[in-house]
Scaffold this active site. Structure first.
Site, PDB file in Angstrom:
ATOM      1  N   ARG A  93       0.759  -1.125  -0.077  1.00  0.00           N
ATOM      2  CA  ARG A  93      -0.076  -0.032  -0.042  1.00  0.00           C
ATOM      3  C   ARG A  93       0.986   1.205  -0.005  1.00  0.00           C
ATOM      4  O   ARG A  93       0.638   2.207  -0.669  1.00  0.00           O
ATOM      5  CB  ARG A  93      -0.923   0.058   1.417  1.00  0.00           C
ATOM      6  CG  ARG A  93      -1.540   1.183   1.333  1.00  0.00           C
ATOM      7  CD  ARG A  93      -2.834   1.240   2.365  1.00  0.00           C
ATOM      8  NE  ARG A  93      -3.436   2.587   2.620  1.00  0.00           N
ATOM      9  CZ  ARG A  93      -4.432   2.749   3.464  1.00  0.00           C
ATOM     10  NH1 ARG A  93      -4.859   1.660   4.165  1.00  0.00           N
ATOM     11  NH2 ARG A  93      -5.094   3.747   3.491  1.00  0.00           N
ATOM     12  N   ASN A 147     -11.009  -4.188  -0.999  1.00  0.00           N
ATOM     13  CA  ASN A 147     -10.744  -3.096  -1.812  1.00  0.00           C
ATOM     14  C   ASN A 147      -9.784  -3.325  -3.080  1.00  0.00           C
ATOM     15  O   ASN A 147      -8.825  -4.118  -3.147  1.00  0.00           O
ATOM     16  CB  ASN A 147     -10.379  -1.770  -1.218  1.00  0.00           C
ATOM     17  CG  ASN A 147     -11.504  -1.067  -0.512  1.00  0.00           C
ATOM     18  OD1 ASN A 147     -12.616  -1.206  -1.045  1.00  0.00           O
ATOM     19  ND2 ASN A 147     -11.077  -0.699   0.614  1.00  0.00           N
ATOM     20  N   CYS A 168     -19.509  -2.027   1.383  1.00  0.00           N
ATOM     21  CA  CYS A 168     -18.746  -0.867   1.847  1.00  0.00           C
ATOM     22  C   CYS A 168     -19.284  -0.307   3.176  1.00  0.00           C
ATOM     23  O   CYS A 168     -20.598  -0.159   3.116  1.00  0.00           O
ATOM     24  CB  CYS A 168     -18.504   0.030   0.654  1.00  0.00           C
ATOM     25  SG  CYS A 168     -17.245   1.347   1.019  1.00  0.00           S
ATOM     26  N   HIS A 195     -16.968   3.828  -4.150  1.00  0.00           N
ATOM     27  CA  HIS A 195     -16.232   5.080  -3.913  1.00  0.00           C
ATOM     28  C   HIS A 195     -16.188   5.797  -4.848  1.00  0.00           C
ATOM     29  O   HIS A 195     -15.401   6.786  -5.251  1.00  0.00           O
ATOM     30  CB  HIS A 195     -14.556   4.398  -3.734  1.00  0.00           C
ATOM     31  CG  HIS A 195     -14.261   3.738  -2.062  1.00  0.00           C
ATOM     32  ND1 HIS A 195     -13.120   3.417  -2.215  1.00  0.00           N
ATOM     33  CD2 HIS A 195     -15.090   3.314  -1.557  1.00  0.00           C
ATOM     34  CE1 HIS A 195     -13.083   2.928  -0.779  1.00  0.00           C
ATOM     35  NE2 HIS A 195     -14.358   2.969  -0.608  1.00  0.00           N
ATOM     36  N   TYR A 246     -14.952   9.799  -1.095  1.00  0.00           N
ATOM     37  CA  TYR A 246     -13.760   9.586  -2.018  1.00  0.00           C
ATOM     38  C   TYR A 246     -13.856  10.627  -3.416  1.00  0.00           C
ATOM     39  O   TYR A 246     -12.734  10.875  -4.185  1.00  0.00           O
ATOM     40  CB  TYR A 246     -13.681   8.134  -2.417  1.00  0.00           C
ATOM     41  CG  TYR A 246     -13.009   7.606  -1.628  1.00  0.00           C
ATOM     42  CD1 TYR A 246     -11.624   7.026  -1.342  1.00  0.00           C
ATOM     43  CD2 TYR A 246     -13.841   6.608  -0.279  1.00  0.00           C
ATOM     44  CE1 TYR A 246     -11.124   6.275  -0.459  1.00  0.00           C
ATOM     45  CE2 TYR A 246     -13.248   5.885   0.624  1.00  0.00           C
ATOM     46  CZ  TYR A 246     -11.695   5.719   0.691  1.00  0.00           C
ATOM     47  OH  TYR A 246     -11.326   4.930   1.691  1.00  0.00           O
TER      48      TYR A 246
END
Length: 428
Positions: A93, A147, A168, A195, A246
Site C-alpha cells: 500500500r 478493496n 462498503c 467509492h 472519495y
C-alpha cells in the site's frame, strides 16, 4: 434463529474484532455454529484470532472457532464467507501511495494508479479463492470487503460462479446521517460505483428535500482516512447530488496532490503504526472487546454493514441494503452486467436491485460510465496480464489520463510489485 457457518478470509486484519462485535450484537437473530478464521500471516492470525475468541466467550457465544492458514480447510462447509484481504500487506500500500506522486498522480489505495495496482495484485488471489469456493462450498454467499471492492466484485460476478455481493461502510454512514438530518422515514436514493457514489434524492412524504439540504450546506461526514478539503457548494448544486468522501480526489485533485506531496508519512505508514499499536492491545489477555483505537482505521460501521447483510440473506428478511451487484436493468444508462453500488432488496435468493427507470443526472451518468469502462479493463488486465488493457484502463481513469507519465509510473509499479503479479510477463 438461523444457524450459520462463517469463514473470514483475511482474519488477521485488525478490523476483524469489529466484525465479531457485529455478530455478538446480532446473536438474537444469528447463531454461529462454526467460525473459521483464515489468514496466511501466523502472527496476526493468532493475536487477532485469540481476541476474537475471548470476545465470543465473554459474550456467552459458544460457537466452535478454527484458526487456519489452509484455504480448503477454511472453506469446507461455509454458508457465508467474508473476504478482507490485502495482497502485499501495508508495505505494498505504501508503494501504491508514493510511487504515483513521482509522476504527478495522486497516490491512493483504492482509486487512480494505486487502486489500479491493488486490483492487479488482488485479482489472481481472488481467482484462486473463487475456484476453491466453487469446489468446497458452491452454495455459500461471499461478502466482499476487499478493496477496490467494485473491481473485485466485478470480477466475481462476471468471471466466476460464486454468489457474491460487494460491500462498503460508506453507504451505511451516508444514509444514516441523511436520515438523522431529514427524518428516519426519509427515502434516500443512492446511486454510483464503489467509492464513486452520490445521494441524488431525499424524499419525505412525497416531497423532495435534496435542494433544501444542499442550500443548508449539509454534507455527510468524511471518512477518517481522508483529509477533508470539502466540496465547493456551487459544484455540489451543479451536480445536484451529495457525493461520497472519495469524490474529493476527483473534484479537488490539485489540493489532494499537494497535500500528499507535503505529507511526512503516507497513509500506509500511519496505518502500520496504528496496526502495531492495535496488535499490542489485542495481545493483552485481559482485553475482551474492541478498543477505541480501532476507530482510527476508518472502519466505522463496517460490522453493521456486513452482519446486517448476512442476517438479511440468512433470515430472508427482504429488507433494503446498498450493495455492489450487477445492474440488471436498475439504472437504464448502465449495462446489465455492470457491477454498480445501489439499493437492493435482500433475501435468501440474493439481491433484487431496486430499479430507477426515470433516473436522469448527466453528471452522475457520465462519470459512472467512464469509471466503469476503466474498471472492466482493469479486471481484464488483472486476469490476463494484458498491458494493452492496462494502457486503456489508465488513460480512461479521470485521475490518470496522461499516457507518457502513466506508462512510466506503470512500469515502475509493475517492477515494484513483481512478486504479486504472476499474470504478467517480465524480462529475465
Amino acid at each position: 434463529m438461523k444457524e450459520i457457518n462463517v469463514t473470514v478470509i483475511g482474519s488477521g486484519s485488525t478490523y476483524c474484532p469489529e466484525l465479531i462485535d457485529g455478530f455478538i450484537k446480532a446473536a438474537g437473530r444469528l447463531k454461529i455454529k462454526m467460525l473459521k478464521l483464515m489468514d496466511i500471516d501466523e502472527r496476526k492470525r493468532t493475536i487477532v484470532g485469540d481476541l476474537c475468541v475471548r470476545m465470543l466467550k465473554n459474550a456467552g457465544m459458544g460457537c466452535d472457532v478454527l484458526m487456519t492458514d489452509d484455504l480448503d480447510e477454511a472453506l469446507a462447509g461455509a454458508d457465508f464467507i467474508v473476504t478482507q484481504i490485502r495482497v502485499g500487506k501495508l508495505p505494498c500500500r505504501h508503494l501504491d501511495e508514493t510511487i504515483p506522486l513521482k509522476y504527478g498522480f495522486i497516490g491512493q489505495e483504492t482509486t487512480g494508479m494505486g487502486g489500479f495496482f491493488k486490483a492487479l495484485r488482488t485479482i489472481p488471489v481472488m481467482k484462486d479463492i473463487a475456484e476453491k469456493i466453487e469446489k468446497n462450498c458452491p452454495d455459500a454467499w461471499l461478502v466482499n470487503f476487499t478493496n477496490p471492492s467494485g473491481i473485485i466484485t466485478e470480477f466475481f460476478d462476471n468471471y466466476t460462479n460464486v454468489k457474491c455481493m460487494g460491500l462498503c461502510n460508506i453507504p451505511v454512514i451516508m444514509v444514516d446521517e441523511i436520515k438523522e438530518a431529514a427524518g428516519a422515514d426519509a427515502e434516500v436514493e443512492y446511486v454510483g460505483l464503489n467509492h464513486l457514489s452520490f445521494v441524488t434524492s431525499v424524499k419525505k412524504d412525497g416531497a423532495e428535500l435534496l435542494d433544501r439540504l444542499l442550500d443548508e450546506g449539509f454534507m455527510p461526514e468524511v471518512m477518517k482516512n481522508i483529509k477533508n478539503d470539502g466540496f465547493a457548494p456551487e459544484l455540489i448544486k451543479a451536480v445536484r447530488g451529495l457525493p461520497s468522501s472519495y469524490l474529493q480526489y476527483f473534484y479537488g485533485r490539485a489540493a489532494k496532490l499537494e497535500y500528499l506531496l507535503d505529507a511526512e508519512q503516507s497513509r500506509a505508514e500511519v496505518c502500520m503504526e496504528i496496526e502495531e499499536e492495535l496488535l499490542k492491545e489485542y495481545a493483552d489477555e485481559n482485553l475482551k472487546g474492541k478498543p477505541p483505537l480501532l476507530e482510527l482505521r476508518g472502519g466505522y460501521k463496517y460490522s453493521l454493514a456486513a452482519v446486517s447483510l448476512i442476517d438479511s440473506i440468512a433470515n430472508d428478511k427482504r429488507d433494503v441494503h446498498v450493495v455492489n451487484i450487477p445492474n440488471n436493468g436498475a439504472l437504464p444508462f448502465m449495462d446489465n452486467d455492470d457491477v454498480v453500488e445501489i439499493a437492493a432488496i435482500i433475501g435468501k435468493d440474493g439481491a433484487e436491485p431496486i430499479k430507477l427507470p426515470g433516473f436522469k443526472n448527466p453528471h452522475v451518468e457520465g462519470i459512472m460510465k467512464i469509471v466503469k469502462a476503466y474498471e472492466k479493463l482493469a479486471v481484464k488486465a488483472g486476469l490476463c496480464g494484458d498491458d494493452r488493457a492496462a494502457y486503456n484502463a489508465m488513460t480512461l481513469h479521470p485521475l490518470i489520463g496522461d499516457f507518457e507519465n502513466a506508462k512510466k509510473c506503470y512500469e515502475e509499479m509493475k517492477e515494484a510489485h513483481k512478486a504479486f503479479l504472476p499474470q504478467f510477463k517480465f524480462e529475465k
